[in-house]
Design an enzyme around this catalytic site. Structure first.
Site, PDB file in Angstrom:
ATOM      1  N   TRP A   1       0.810  -1.225   0.000  1.00 54.18           N
ATOM      2  CA  TRP A   1       0.000   0.000   0.000  1.00 54.18           C
ATOM      3  C   TRP A   1       0.837   1.266   0.000  1.00 54.18           C
ATOM      4  CZ3 TRP A   1      -5.043   1.796   0.142  1.00 54.18           C
ATOM      5  CH2 TRP A   1      -5.225   3.086   0.625  1.00 54.18           C
TER       6      TRP A   1
ATOM      7  N   ASP B   1      -0.358   9.216   0.519  1.00 58.19           N
ATOM      8  CA  ASP B   1       0.129  10.581   0.318  1.00 58.19           C
ATOM      9  C   ASP B   1       1.619  10.697  -0.003  1.00 58.19           C
ATOM     10  OD1 ASP B   1      -2.367  10.806   1.399  1.00 58.19           O
ATOM     11  OD2 ASP B   1      -1.780  12.011   3.113  1.00 58.19           O
TER      12      ASP B   1
ATOM     13  N   TRP C   1      -4.700   0.305   3.805  1.00 55.47           N
ATOM     14  CA  TRP C   1      -4.074   1.226   4.763  1.00 55.47           C
ATOM     15  C   TRP C   1      -3.747   0.490   6.052  1.00 55.47           C
ATOM     16  CZ3 TRP C   1      -4.540   3.270   9.607  1.00 55.47           C
ATOM     17  CH2 TRP C   1      -3.873   4.468   9.856  1.00 55.47           C
TER      18      TRP C   1
ATOM     19  N   GLU D   1      -6.377  18.619   5.435  1.00 53.60           N
ATOM     20  CA  GLU D   1      -5.163  17.805   5.459  1.00 53.60           C
ATOM     21  C   GLU D   1      -4.130  18.354   4.488  1.00 53.60           C
ATOM     22  OE1 GLU D   1      -6.468  13.311   6.567  1.00 53.60           O
ATOM     23  OE2 GLU D   1      -6.803  13.853   4.469  1.00 53.60           O
TER      24      GLU D   1
END
Length: 490
Positions: free
Chosen positions: A21, A24, A48, A202
């Site tokens: 995985w 960002d 995740w 974010e």
């Protein structure tokens, strides 16, 4: 769920890890001839999980070398998003004669009752980012009241001779100052009463750009990504603001009171810009994570999950009287081109005949025409699937329709048609479309509008065709380039 005979959707010229995985982009910095890309990485699973910083480098923005994990979880928690800088003047005291890299990141610690604590820490590297030492004084910044306090983006502010950190604080961002990357003082907060608040804020960024190439007219650009909220079918997206910044406070201009999106597709999130691009280059280079938190854990890839956008050059240009953030593909990608079709002054009908026998998976379409008629391309097309990219002249918009693009039923909001308004002068239009194994990135009319979308077509979907309201519409130029690169993971 549909089953389609295909590859694992591994991109040809976009970065993805060899396995497991990724989300960002983090710590993007240029140093000693290398563009560093760190990224949120779970080395033990395809969804995740416990976050590390993965690491890759490139010298040309399309040939990537994956390196060992840079930062791993410790007693302070997982390694969430952050940034990296070159400490040219050794303000941190970590270096001797040669400057080095400092990473600034969020330590995320799970605590009882499904709660978490987020604090900011630093690490430094003396060997061009190959190994890292975490600072013994971590964490260097914490906040008593913010539950979500993460994703620090740090840069040197020359006018005040200080480091500046912009950091996400729930539904706002905060700006901190520091002389040494270790001790931080709050300067201001931004976000109340402005922008979209459809999800948690974010991955912010803040940087100056010249307007219309005029170095005497500078605006500051703030990027803020917004996490997915189940109430909104768009999912996670990135907005931008323009204004003035004095080293402590960001003051938005009038146009920033209208929500403006960086990208009008569904799959360009958490993107930030590279630090320390040399002054003689002068570009502001950007890259995002090509996914969406609505369905990121469900995308139908095998052995890995997560891919980055292509690198892009950002600029500010006045369009229809308004200062607009413009994106164009990084010029380095042109080196990967292999010409397939080169046409000038041909009608849509004539162009279609030149495309009849094409079978391509990873390529670029560059088309220009002058007309008030609508034009569209069917890409990654087969008897069963197609992704449609075009300009609707009546609506003055560019669009990507991925309703029949391949596997779409892994999430109820994946399929659909995504649009963006565009301006043209005298009916002149220009599309640059980057197509890969599992994505399309569309740059319309000089990059004034961008749409980035994932697609998952069957392996046989390699045809290209073009249509228009009037087949006599003339392309002043139509180029198709195959984009050649060794696939990540090979």
């Amino acid at each position: 769920m549909s089953t389609i005979s295909t590859t694992d959707y591994r991109s040809t010229y976009h970065f993805s890890p060899k396995e497991k995985w990724m989300n960002d982009p983090n710590g993007m910095v240029f140093f000693k001839g290398e563009y560093h890309l760190f990224y949120q990485y779970h080395p033990y699973g395809n969804t995740w999980g416990p976050m590390h910083w993965g690491h890759a480098v490139t010298k040309d923005l399309f040939t990537w070398e994956e390196l060992p994990v840079a930062l791993a979880p410790d007693e302070y928690g997982m390694i969430f998003s952050g940034s990296a800088v070159v400490d040219w003047n050794n303000t941190s005291g970590f270096f001797d004669e040669e400057p080095g890299l400092v990473a600034i990141f969020t330590h995320h610690l799970e605590v009882p009752n499904d709660q978490h604590v987020q604090r900011q820490s630093i690490a430094y590297s003396k060997d061009n980012g190959r190994t890292w030492n975490k600072y013994k004084g971590n964490p260097v910044l914490q906040h008593e009241s913010f539950v979500d306090f993460r994703d620090p983006k740090v840069f040197w502010h020359e006018q005040t001779k200080e480091w500046v950190m912009i950091i996400a604080c729930g539904q706002s961002v905060c700006l901190y100052r520091s002389p040494n990357l270790k001790e931080w003082t709050l300067g201001s907060a931004f976000g109340a009463g402005i922008g979209s608040h459809d999800g948690v804020w974010e991955c912010p960024d803040l940087f100056p750009l010249a307007v219309d190439g005029n170095d005497q007219y500078i605006k500051w650009v703030m990027l803020v990504s917004i996490g997915a909220d189940p109430a909104f079918k768009e999912g996670s997206r990135t907005q931008y603001f323009t204004g003035e910044f004095n080293g402590s406070t960001f003051v938005p201009d009038e146009t920033s009171h209208t929500v403006r999106w960086l990208d009008h597709g569904r799959d360009n999130y958490a993107g930030v810009s590279w630090s320390d691009i040399p002054a003689d280059d002068g570009r502001r280079l950007f890259m995002g994570w090509m996914s969406n938190w609505m369905y990121a854990n469900q995308t139908p890839t095998e052995g890995y999950r997560g891919v980055m956008t292509i690198a892009r050059e950002l600029s500010l240009e006045t369009i229809n009287g308004k200062i607009t953030l413009v994106q164009r593909p990084a010029r380095e990608l042109e080196v990967a081109r292999r010409p397939i079709v080169s046409l000038q002054n041909v009608t849509v009908r004539e162009a279609r005949t030149h495309l009849t026998n094409l079978q391509l998976e990873s390529y670029e379409v560059d088309a220009k025409w002058v007309s008030e008629q609508s034009v569209h391309f069917k890409l990654r097309s087969s008897a069963n699937h197609q992704t449609v990219v075009g300009i609707d002249a009546s609506q003055q918009e560019v669009y990507v329709d991925r309703e029949r693009s391949g596997i779409v039923d892994f999430h109820k909001h994946f399929g659909g048609r995504h649009t963006a308004s565009i301006q043209s002068e005298n009916g002149e239009h220009h599309l640059r479309i980057y197509v890969d194994s599992s994505s399309v990135e569309v740059f319309a009319n000089g990059g004034q509008a961008v749409i980035t979308d994932l697609i998952y077509p069957e392996a046989e979907a390699k045809r290209i065709t073009v249509d228009a309201d009037d087949d006599n519409v003339v392309f002043s130029s139509l180029y198709i380039y195959e984009l050649i690169q060794v696939k990540n993971g090979d």
